[in-house]
Every structure is written in C-alpha cells, then in structure tokens.
Design a protein around this motif. Structure first.
Motif, PDB file in Angstrom:
ATOM      1  N   VAL A 124       0.615  -1.330   0.090  1.00 19.95           N
ATOM      2  CA  VAL A 124       0.009  -0.089   0.104  1.00 19.95           C
ATOM      3  C   VAL A 124       0.936   1.251  -0.022  1.00 19.95           C
ATOM      4  CG1 VAL A 124      -1.532   1.359   1.240  1.00 19.95           C
ATOM      5  CG2 VAL A 124      -2.213  -1.123   0.892  1.00 19.95           C
ATOM      6  N   SER A 125       2.081   1.372   0.880  1.00 23.09           N
ATOM      7  CA  SER A 125       2.795   2.351   0.697  1.00 23.09           C
ATOM      8  C   SER A 125       3.688   2.550  -0.711  1.00 23.09           C
ATOM      9  CB  SER A 125       3.679   2.182   1.881  1.00 23.09           C
ATOM     10  OG  SER A 125       4.714   1.076   1.484  1.00 23.09           O
ATOM     11  N   MET A 126       3.748   1.530  -1.378  1.00 22.49           N
ATOM     12  CA  MET A 126       4.526   1.636  -2.621  1.00 22.49           C
ATOM     13  C   MET A 126       3.469   2.131  -3.736  1.00 22.49           C
ATOM     14  SD  MET A 126       6.384  -2.267  -2.714  1.00 22.49           S
ATOM     15  CE  MET A 126       6.766  -2.080  -4.746  1.00 22.49           C
ATOM     16  N   VAL A 127       2.212   1.907  -3.652  1.00 17.75           N
ATOM     17  CA  VAL A 127       1.333   2.425  -4.457  1.00 17.75           C
ATOM     18  C   VAL A 127       1.108   4.040  -4.668  1.00 17.75           C
ATOM     19  CG1 VAL A 127      -1.427   3.028  -4.564  1.00 17.75           C
ATOM     20  CG2 VAL A 127      -0.444   0.647  -4.167  1.00 17.75           C
ATOM     21  N   GLY A 128       1.644   4.626  -3.431  1.00 20.43           N
ATOM     22  CA  GLY A 128       1.909   6.259  -3.560  1.00 20.43           C
ATOM     23  C   GLY A 128       3.076   6.650  -3.983  1.00 20.43           C
ATOM     24  N   ALA A 159      -5.010   0.314   6.084  1.00 19.95           N
ATOM     25  CA  ALA A 159      -3.677   0.709   5.728  1.00 19.95           C
ATOM     26  C   ALA A 159      -3.809   2.006   4.777  1.00 19.95           C
ATOM     27  CB  ALA A 159      -2.802  -0.086   4.791  1.00 19.95           C
ATOM     28  N   GLY A 160      -4.872   2.448   4.349  1.00 29.14           N
ATOM     29  CA  GLY A 160      -4.765   3.811   3.860  1.00 29.14           C
ATOM     30  C   GLY A 160      -4.707   3.631   2.221  1.00 29.14           C
ATOM     31  N   ILE A 161      -5.299   2.683   1.635  1.00 23.84           N
ATOM     32  CA  ILE A 161      -5.099   2.546   0.174  1.00 23.84           C
ATOM     33  C   ILE A 161      -5.910   3.469  -0.450  1.00 23.84           C
ATOM     34  CG2 ILE A 161      -7.046   0.654   0.017  1.00 23.84           C
ATOM     35  CD1 ILE A 161      -3.836   1.069  -2.374  1.00 23.84           C
ATOM     36  N   CYS A 162      -7.108   3.964  -0.018  1.00 22.14           N
ATOM     37  CA  CYS A 162      -7.983   4.795  -0.602  1.00 22.14           C
ATOM     38  C   CYS A 162      -7.472   6.288  -0.663  1.00 22.14           C
ATOM     39  CB  CYS A 162      -9.335   4.746   0.027  1.00 22.14           C
ATOM     40  SG  CYS A 162     -10.185   3.318   0.312  1.00 22.14           S
ATOM     41  N   SER A 163      -6.489   6.738  -0.020  1.00 22.03           N
ATOM     42  CA  SER A 163      -5.638   7.971   0.199  1.00 22.03           C
ATOM     43  C   SER A 163      -4.565   7.823  -0.624  1.00 22.03           C
ATOM     44  CB  SER A 163      -5.434   8.211   1.519  1.00 22.03           C
ATOM     45  OG  SER A 163      -4.375   7.180   2.097  1.00 22.03           O
ATOM     46  N   PRO A 196     -13.864   3.951   3.439  1.00 21.83           N
ATOM     47  CA  PRO A 196     -14.311   5.225   3.571  1.00 21.83           C
ATOM     48  C   PRO A 196     -14.655   6.031   2.049  1.00 21.83           C
ATOM     49  CG  PRO A 196     -12.067   5.054   3.695  1.00 21.83           C
ATOM     50  CD  PRO A 196     -12.507   3.623   3.470  1.00 21.83           C
ATOM     51  N   VAL A 197     -15.941   5.576   1.565  1.00 27.74           N
ATOM     52  CA  VAL A 197     -16.085   6.461   0.215  1.00 27.74           C
ATOM     53  C   VAL A 197     -16.183   7.985   0.354  1.00 27.74           C
ATOM     54  CG1 VAL A 197     -17.783   6.532  -1.642  1.00 27.74           C
ATOM     55  CG2 VAL A 197     -17.343   4.317  -0.387  1.00 27.74           C
ATOM     56  N   ALA A 198     -17.005   8.465   1.367  1.00 24.85           N
ATOM     57  CA  ALA A 198     -17.251   9.872   1.356  1.00 24.85           C
ATOM     58  C   ALA A 198     -15.832  10.730   1.782  1.00 24.85           C
ATOM     59  CB  ALA A 198     -18.138  10.157   2.294  1.00 24.85           C
ATOM     60  N   SER A 199     -14.846  10.270   2.459  1.00 20.45           N
ATOM     61  CA  SER A 199     -13.609  11.003   2.855  1.00 20.45           C
ATOM     62  C   SER A 199     -12.579  10.508   2.062  1.00 20.45           C
ATOM     63  CB  SER A 199     -13.533  10.621   4.302  1.00 20.45           C
ATOM     64  OG  SER A 199     -13.519   9.239   4.886  1.00 20.45           O
ATOM     65  N   SER A 200     -12.554   9.749   1.099  1.00 21.66           N
ATOM     66  CA  SER A 200     -11.516   9.292   0.351  1.00 21.66           C
ATOM     67  C   SER A 200     -11.237   9.858  -1.048  1.00 21.66           C
ATOM     68  CB  SER A 200     -11.362   7.975   0.469  1.00 21.66           C
ATOM     69  OG  SER A 200     -12.344   7.397  -0.589  1.00 21.66           O
ATOM     70  N   LEU A 201     -10.604   9.204  -1.978  1.00 19.65           N
ATOM     71  CA  LEU A 201     -10.164   9.759  -3.409  1.00 19.65           C
ATOM     72  C   LEU A 201     -10.993   8.728  -4.232  1.00 19.65           C
ATOM     73  CD1 LEU A 201      -6.462  10.713  -3.473  1.00 19.65           C
ATOM     74  CD2 LEU A 201      -8.540  12.439  -3.226  1.00 19.65           C
ATOM     75  N   ILE A 202     -11.677   7.944  -3.636  1.00 16.51           N
ATOM     76  CA  ILE A 202     -12.216   6.999  -4.527  1.00 16.51           C
ATOM     77  C   ILE A 202     -13.408   7.428  -5.736  1.00 16.51           C
ATOM     78  CG2 ILE A 202     -13.898   5.019  -4.609  1.00 16.51           C
ATOM     79  CD1 ILE A 202     -12.799   4.273  -1.885  1.00 16.51           C
ATOM     80  N   LEU A 203     -14.289   8.249  -5.282  1.00 18.82           N
ATOM     81  CA  LEU A 203     -15.357   8.888  -6.148  1.00 18.82           C
ATOM     82  C   LEU A 203     -14.491   9.715  -7.322  1.00 18.82           C
ATOM     83  CD1 LEU A 203     -18.091   9.310  -3.894  1.00 18.82           C
ATOM     84  CD2 LEU A 203     -17.857   7.436  -5.566  1.00 18.82           C
ATOM     85  N   PRO A 204     -13.786  10.773  -6.891  1.00 22.53           N
ATOM     86  CA  PRO A 204     -13.143  11.688  -7.562  1.00 22.53           C
ATOM     87  C   PRO A 204     -12.356  10.853  -8.904  1.00 22.53           C
ATOM     88  CG  PRO A 204     -12.619  12.566  -5.365  1.00 22.53           C
ATOM     89  CD  PRO A 204     -13.443  11.067  -5.237  1.00 22.53           C
ATOM     90  N   PHE A 205     -11.654   9.759  -8.326  1.00 22.30           N
ATOM     91  CA  PHE A 205     -11.046   9.193  -9.348  1.00 22.30           C
ATOM     92  C   PHE A 205     -11.697   8.308 -10.277  1.00 22.30           C
ATOM     93  CE2 PHE A 205      -9.198   4.566 -10.719  1.00 22.30           C
ATOM     94  CZ  PHE A 205      -8.178   5.169 -11.089  1.00 22.30           C
ATOM     95  N   LEU A 206     -12.855   7.789  -9.847  1.00 29.06           N
ATOM     96  CA  LEU A 206     -13.851   7.116 -10.757  1.00 29.06           C
ATOM     97  C   LEU A 206     -14.533   7.894 -11.550  1.00 29.06           C
ATOM     98  CD1 LEU A 206     -15.527   4.567  -8.201  1.00 29.06           C
ATOM     99  CD2 LEU A 206     -13.970   4.013  -9.892  1.00 29.06           C
ATOM    100  N   MET A 207     -14.759   9.368 -11.336  1.00 24.89           N
ATOM    101  CA  MET A 207     -15.480  10.306 -12.072  1.00 24.89           C
ATOM    102  C   MET A 207     -14.528  10.677 -13.171  1.00 24.89           C
ATOM    103  SD  MET A 207     -18.549  10.051 -10.971  1.00 24.89           S
ATOM    104  CE  MET A 207     -18.771   8.591  -9.775  1.00 24.89           C
ATOM    105  N   ASP A 208     -13.464  11.101 -12.733  1.00 24.44           N
ATOM    106  CA  ASP A 208     -12.258  11.555 -13.679  1.00 24.44           C
ATOM    107  C   ASP A 208     -12.141  10.416 -14.864  1.00 24.44           C
ATOM    108  OD1 ASP A 208     -12.314  13.748 -12.206  1.00 24.44           O
ATOM    109  OD2 ASP A 208     -10.459  13.551 -11.119  1.00 24.44           O
TER     110      ASP A 208
END
Length: 437
Positions: A124-128, A159-163, A196-208
């Motif tokens: 997960v840390s490597m994803v960033g 582990a914070g994958i959504c961030s 954490p759908v509301a407080s993460s970058l999931i939806l912005p990433f999907l929409m973009d």
C-alpha cells in the motif's frame, strides 16, 4: 549533547535489529507450521506401492537425491521475496512485488500467509510511489491478494489504500488506470464502515476516469461496475450525487456499449430523494431516456429506461409535461407493441397516467417501489391544470394512434411489396429453368 545523539542512534539501530529478528522469527514459525501440516497430510496418504521400488529406481544420481522438495523451494522463494519487500532497495522491492503477484495467484492460503507477514502494508505504501513501475507492480500484487478474502481487503483499507489513489488520471497510462479500476472494483464489495467512500479519493478517481476521453471502454465498464456496487449502500448515495455521479452516468447511458451498466446505477439512484432531484434538474434526462426506449436491439436498456421514467413521472406533473413535450406518448405506444413483456407493462402504466392526466396514486405493478424514500416528492396539481392536462393528453393519444397506424400500415405495405418482388423473381427463375433449348 554528543552522548545523547550517540544514544539515540544506537537505540534506532537496536530497534531495526529487533524488527528484523522479530520478522524472521515470525516468518520461520509460520513456514514451519505450514511444513508440518503438509507432512501430516503426506503421512496420512496411502503408502507407495512396492512396484515403484524397483532396482532401477533405487540407484539414483547424487543430484536427484540432493534436490530439495518442491514445497521447500516455494517456502524459500516466499521467504526471500518477503525479506526483499520489507528490507530491500527500491528496485528489489519492485521485483519482490512482481514475485508476490505470481505467488498470490496460487491459492487462498498463500494470500492469507502473506497478509500475516505484513506484505499488504508495504505494498500500500508503494502505491503512492512516484516511480511508475513500482506503483503498477504494487497495484497488481494487491489485486491478486484481494481475491477471495474480505480480511485482506479490510487490511488494505485500514492501511490507507483509498488515500493513495492518483489525483490526476491523465498522467496515468492505460495499464495503470486498469489496475486501479480493478482494485477499486474488488474493494467495493466491502461495507461502508470498512471503505471510507465519502472521505477518500475513490469517487473523484472514478468520475475523472469515466469522464476522460482517453480512457478506453473496458476501463469505463470496470468503473461503472464499481459505481453499481457503491449504489447498493444507502450511505453512499449522498457522496455519489455530490461528486457528480448522476451527470456522469447520464452522459454514459447514451453510449450503447456502456448504457446497460449506467442505467442500472441510475435506477438505484433515482429511487432516493437526492438522486431523483438531481435527475429532475437535468434538462436532457426525459429526452435521452425516451430515445433509449426506441432501442429495439437493447431490450434491457428499454426496461431500465421505462423504470426510471416511471419514478420520475410518479406524482409529478412537471416531469410528465416535460416527457409529453419530448414526444413520449408515440414511443410508448410503439413499445407496447414491439417491446419485451416487462417494458410493455411499464409502458402501459405510463400511458395510463398520461391518458388520465391526473395525479394517479401508484399501486402494485412491475415498476419501482419507493417506500424507503421520504414522501412529498413531485409537484402537486391544481384542478384546472389537471383538466387542461387531461384534454392535452387525449389529443396527444389520438395523434399518436393515427401516427402509429400509419407507421404500421407503411411497414405492412413495404413487406408486401418485398414479398411480391421476391415471389415474382422466384417464378421467373423457376420458369426459365424449365425451358428447353
């Protein structure tokens, strides 16, 4: 001052050594328990038949005798790979992530074992990472580790994958976009408390990703499947609407290859108060949905479209007026003749509402049930507007009936002309074959 620095550096070195010792002790005990369980399994299996102990097989070369079992080879590879991932250099970590992806494909127990060895947190840390190769290697490894185990998915979320999701989709190559989309699709099966759908970058990433012209159809389909999973959780509706999911889905529903998945998600959003309001405010919604009703080669899309139109038209004179101006009545009459059984039922119900021209109370039928949504939706009608609407709808129904009869008659005439031409050519060809020269 110097003595305090020396003490702090020595303590940090001691902590690193302690971490390594603790790690190797843990991996040794886990691999040992795995080996002992395999040995017990082999001991319980039937004995080797005496036919296999021929004189030819007794004599073996030293190389074959000294070759370690396959299980031990796998364990050695796993041990080295995990060690490189935790303590290796950047290039070693990337290679280790690629190897972990291969090992994770084998079985569920291997995926669980890797999670116990702390692999998920490192990946997960490597994803960033800013290094593209390291990033995609980690994403692919996480995809394999997430298959078939909700525990691993929850550990990734913790582990914070959504961030760690990229904020700029355009800089990603197609393979990396696919990787992130597949990973989010796998994680979307988690509950709202775990993801954490509301407080993460999931939806912005999907929409973009879905709004980008450079994203291919396959990647957009994966994103739509993720949105569909998220729509099933009521707590996700507000974040979805706020992040522009309704507008994105409306634009994608006119693409035939993506229409079914987009309409399925809109069907779940429209039965909520926020979702319905967002669709009512969109000027293109009635016209676009009516256009989809004419897609004879897409019966499932017709059914979804009729469903959404029913929810929008329910107890809302303003929406019915928009639909009438967009020419829904002739289309509905055609659907009642040529559509599937389900879409015919829904079209008949809609026609009944337009025919009556008054606020008909919805009863049991094949369309949507909105009991979980708060009441008070739609705009009430005055008696005068109801009478005017009734007259207007009667005229529209008459006009559309005449139009449809003309259309059916034209189709019949064309078919008869084609049949006559075919019969004439058949007679000529048959008679010409019978002639003798």
């Amino acid at each position: 001052m110097s003595s305090s620095r020396t003490q702090s550096s020595s303590s940090s070195v001691w902590q690193l050594q302690y971490m390594k010792l603790h790690f190797f002790t843990r991996i040794r005990s886990l691999l040992k328990s795995k080996t002992s369980s395999r040995k017990r399994h082999h001991q319980s299996s039937p004995e080797i038949s005496s036919a296999q102990h021929d004189s030819e097989n007794v004599v073996a070369t030293p190389e074959i005798i000294s070759k370690p079992p396959e299980d031990q080879n796998e364990e050695v590879v796993l041990q080295k790979t995990v060690k490189k991932l935790h303590f290796g250099r950047l290039e070693e970590k990337e290679k280790a992530a690629i190897e972990i992806e291969k090992l994770a494909r084998e079985d569920k127990n291997t995926r669980k074992l890797m999670a116990e060895l702390g692999v998920l947190q490192v990946l997960v840390s490597m994803v960033g990472s800013d290094i593209a190769g390291q990033q995609i290697a980690a994403v692919r490894a996480l995809i394999q580790l997430s298959h078939g185990t909700n525990t691993n998915k929850a550990l990734m979320a913790n582990a914070g994958i959504c961030s760690k999701l990229p904020k700029n989709v355009e800089v990603l190559v197609q393979s990396t976009r696919h990787g992130f989309a597949e990973l989010l699709l796998s994680l979307s099966s988690l509950t709202n408390a775990q993801l954490p759908v509301a407080s993460s970058l999931i939806l912005p990433f999907l929409m973009d990703t879905m709004n980008s012209d450079s994203t291919d159809m396959k990647c957009k389909e994966i994103c739509l499947a993720t949105i569909n999973n998220l729509c099933m959780v009521l707590e996700n509706i507000a974040p979805l609407v706020i992040n522009g999911a309704v507008q994105t889905l409306i634009s994608l529903m006119l693409v035939k290859d993506l229409a079914e998945k987009a309409l399925a998600s809109l069907g779940q959003l429209v039965v909520t108060q926020m979702g319905k309001k967002a669709m009512e405010e969109c000027l293109t919604v009635p016209k676009s949905l009516i256009e989809i009703l004419t897609w004879e080669d897409k019966p499932k899309c017709q059914e979804y479209s009729a469903y959404i139109l029913m929810v929008l038209a329910h107890q809302s004179w303003s929406q019915r007026e928009k639909m009438a101006k967009a020419g829904i009545v002739p289309v509905l009459l055609e659907v009642t003749l040529l559509g599937s059984t389900l879409v015919q039922k829904r079209a008949v119900k809609l026609l009944q509402w337009f025919k009556d021209g008054r606020n008909v109370r919805m009863g049991p039928h094949s369309g949507p049930q909105t009991s979980r949504v708060s009441s008070g939706m739609g705009s009430p009608m005055s008696p005068r507007s109801g009478e005017e609407g009734k007259k207007m709808m009667k005229n529209l129904v008459k006009q559309s009936l005449y139009k449809n009869m003309e259309m059916i008659t034209k189709r019949g005439n064309v078919n008869m002309e084609n049949e006559a031409c075919r019969l004439k050519s058949l007679i000529i060809s048959t008679s010409s074959k019978s002639l003798t020269y």
